[in-house]
Enzyme design. Structure first.
Site, PDB file in Angstrom:
ATOM      1  N   PHE A 191     -22.714 -70.623 -44.622  1.00 13.91           N
ATOM      2  CA  PHE A 191     -23.407 -71.626 -45.407  1.00 13.91           C
ATOM      3  C   PHE A 191     -24.495 -72.328 -44.583  1.00 13.91           C
ATOM      4  CE2 PHE A 191     -18.971 -71.899 -47.330  1.00 13.91           C
ATOM      5  CZ  PHE A 191     -19.261 -70.885 -48.233  1.00 13.91           C
TER       6      PHE A 191
ATOM      7  N   TRP B   9     -25.755 -75.745 -52.522  1.00  8.96           N
ATOM      8  CA  TRP B   9     -25.882 -75.836 -51.067  1.00  8.96           C
ATOM      9  C   TRP B   9     -24.993 -74.815 -50.372  1.00  8.96           C
ATOM     10  CZ3 TRP B   9     -22.344 -76.779 -47.194  1.00  8.96           C
ATOM     11  CH2 TRP B   9     -22.875 -77.078 -45.931  1.00  8.96           C
ATOM     12  N   HIS B  10     -23.826 -74.534 -50.974  1.00 10.26           N
ATOM     13  CA  HIS B  10     -22.875 -73.638 -50.330  1.00 10.26           C
ATOM     14  C   HIS B  10     -23.311 -72.180 -50.366  1.00 10.26           C
ATOM     15  CE1 HIS B  10     -20.146 -77.107 -50.527  1.00 10.26           C
ATOM     16  NE2 HIS B  10     -19.468 -76.493 -49.576  1.00 10.26           N
ATOM     17  N   GLY B  11     -24.166 -71.796 -51.256  1.00 14.00           N
ATOM     18  CA  GLY B  11     -24.597 -70.410 -51.263  1.00 14.00           C
ATOM     19  C   GLY B  11     -25.402 -70.038 -52.480  1.00 14.00           C
TER      20      GLY B  11
END
Length: 477
Positions: free
Chosen positions: A477, A325-327
């Protein structure tokens, strides 16, 4: 428009005055003003992505109503999956397409099949991960009949696009925020005062702590091959406080702004670096995201029920998803995997819920054990942050390897004028304030407020000194 910019310092008071003195007659007028302000705020980043936000808002609003009105389970599933697929589809195209295309091409090249991936030249819309998760939670809750669909488009639009949380959270739930926006707010001086305190303390975290640490962390990570062990350890230490000060500072400011408008957002951080194990850390860090994955992924998969093997599977799923999800980079996936490994012993020994209550130290043998647990948990967290910060997994492993191979702990660091031990003193002061504030609700008043005020003055001086405002980390993000 950054929260720590001059333009926002002009924007917020204008919205505040209009909200309470011009558009305060009805709930609808208050909400309409906040929507206009939110759309203007978002368009300052890139006005073209405003259409994507509006489309996403209308999609979930309409599909939510269709799910509720459908008389057959087949119809409910159709509208439910339409919303899920379209939302994740947009997120996948803008955020993950190039990652998958490049990774697949590298895989084929590894088998001797030369390929040239077709990559998209697109900019990641700011905040897309956050407002997409807002909409997804809303639709999922309607499908499982936890809430009723919202028929007032203005109220729902504000829930999705509310500017304090639009670009970097917290990730709000319809069950919490929608009831607040559906009633007229009245001005509460004490609530507004707490909001101002929280905004100021958020600025301190961002400008004094995060931005100061960023200067040193970036210099060390960008030149890690020439750094000695002490510099590399301090680089991870600095980044730990950079990302905490940056993200929790943003969350504090978002919560504080909301109090100015008579709204209460979900708390997103609860002094995570005082955690005694990694499970407690994840109950205290980015709480809105952790609870989102818990409620919409972990529990539907079976949660802590079933065999240990299934529990382990569920843990790895949510941590890998959290990393992804963060990248779109393997470093984030590795970061999630490492945190899952940290979690395994606690789960296997049934100790993942053993540290729930806030600890108080009596300075005895038990207190020493608590301090050791906190320090070891923080050290493990810093180790994982190396993967989060590094440009690639190879760089992360090389960075950590050099900690143990470049065995110099004094000379280089003291001679290098780019670094200063003054930031260590600043961080210690910050930790002292945090420790004495961990059981209080007001972020600036109370015990040791003098030290807090000193840090606040430093933030004001820093804002007046530097014209190049550093963006918040979680905007990417």
């Amino acid at each position: 428009m950054f929260f720590n910019s001059l333009s926002f310092a002009i924007f917020l008071p204008i919205v505040f005055v209009l909200y309470w003195f011009v558009f305060n007659k009805t709930k609808s007028s208050q909400n309409l003003l906040l929507i206009v302000a939110s759309y203007y705020f978002y368009s300052c980043w890139d006005w073209r992505f405003l259409f994507l936000l509006i489309f996403s808002t209308f999609l979930d609003y309409y599909t939510g109503i269709r799910i509720e009105k459908s008389e057959t389970e087949k119809g409910r599933k159709f509208w439910f999956w339409l919303s899920i697929i379209v939302n994740l589809g947009f997120l996948g195209i803008f955020k993950y397409y190039n990652f998958f295309a490049a990774s697949f091409s590298e895989l084929l090249n590894g088998f001797g099949l030369k390929t040239s991936p077709l990559l998209l030249n697109v900019i990641l819309p700011v905040g897309i991960s956050f407002y997409t998760f807002h909409g997804l939670s809303y639709v999922i809750d309607i499908y499982y009949k936890r809430i009723k669909a919202e028929y007032n488009f203005v109220d729902y639009s504000l829930f999705v696009s509310y500017f304090p949380l639009l670009v970097a959270g917290p990730i709000e739930r319809a069950t919490h925020l929608l009831p607040e926006v559906k009633v007229k707010r009245t001005f509460n001086f004490n609530q507004a005062k707490e909001g101002v305190y929280q905004i100021i303390w958020g600025l301190v975290k961002k400008v004094v702590i995060a931005d100061s640490c960023a200067t040193y962390a970036n210099a060390i990570f960008d030149n890690y091959e020439s750094m000695n062990s002490l510099s590399l350890v301090l680089g991870a230490f600095y980044f730990a406080f950079q990302i905490y000060g940056d993200f929790s500072g943003y969350s504090d400011m978002a919560l504080g702004m909301s109090k100015l408008f008579g709204l209460e957002l979900l708390r997103n951080f609860n002094f995570p670096y005082f955690s005694r194990d990694i499970a407690e850390f994840w109950r205290r860090w980015h709480i809105s995201l952790s609870s989102w994955f818990r409620d919409y992924v972990y529990i539907p998969l079976g949660g802590s029920k079933g065999s240990k093997l299934k529990q382990l599977r569920n843990v790895f799923v949510i941590f890998l998803l959290s990393g992804f999800w963060h990248g779109a980079n393997w470093t984030f996936i590795a970061w999630g995997f490492i945190n899952a490994l940290y979690f395994l012993p606690l789960l296997l020994l049934n100790k993942n819920r053993s540290n729930i209550e806030t600890v108080s130290l009596n300075w005895n043998l038990d207190s020493l054990k608590v301090i050791f647990s906190m320090l070891s948990t923080f050290a493990l967290t810093c180790l994982a942050w190396v993967f989060f910060r590094a440009e690639s997994i190879n760089v992360a492993f090389d960075y950590i390897g050099r900690v143990f191979s470049n065995r110099s702990f004094v000379s280089q660091y003291l001679k290098n004028e780019r670094y200063s031990y003054e930031i260590i003193i600043l961080i210690i002061a910050f930790i002292w304030v945090e420790w004495n504030s961990r059981t209080k609700l007001e972020p600036i008043s109370g015990r040791f407020s003098g030290l807090k005020v000193a840090l606040c003055i430093m933030a004001i001086v820093a804002l007046g000194t530097y014209s190049d405002y550093k963006e918040f980390i979680y905007f990417q993000f």
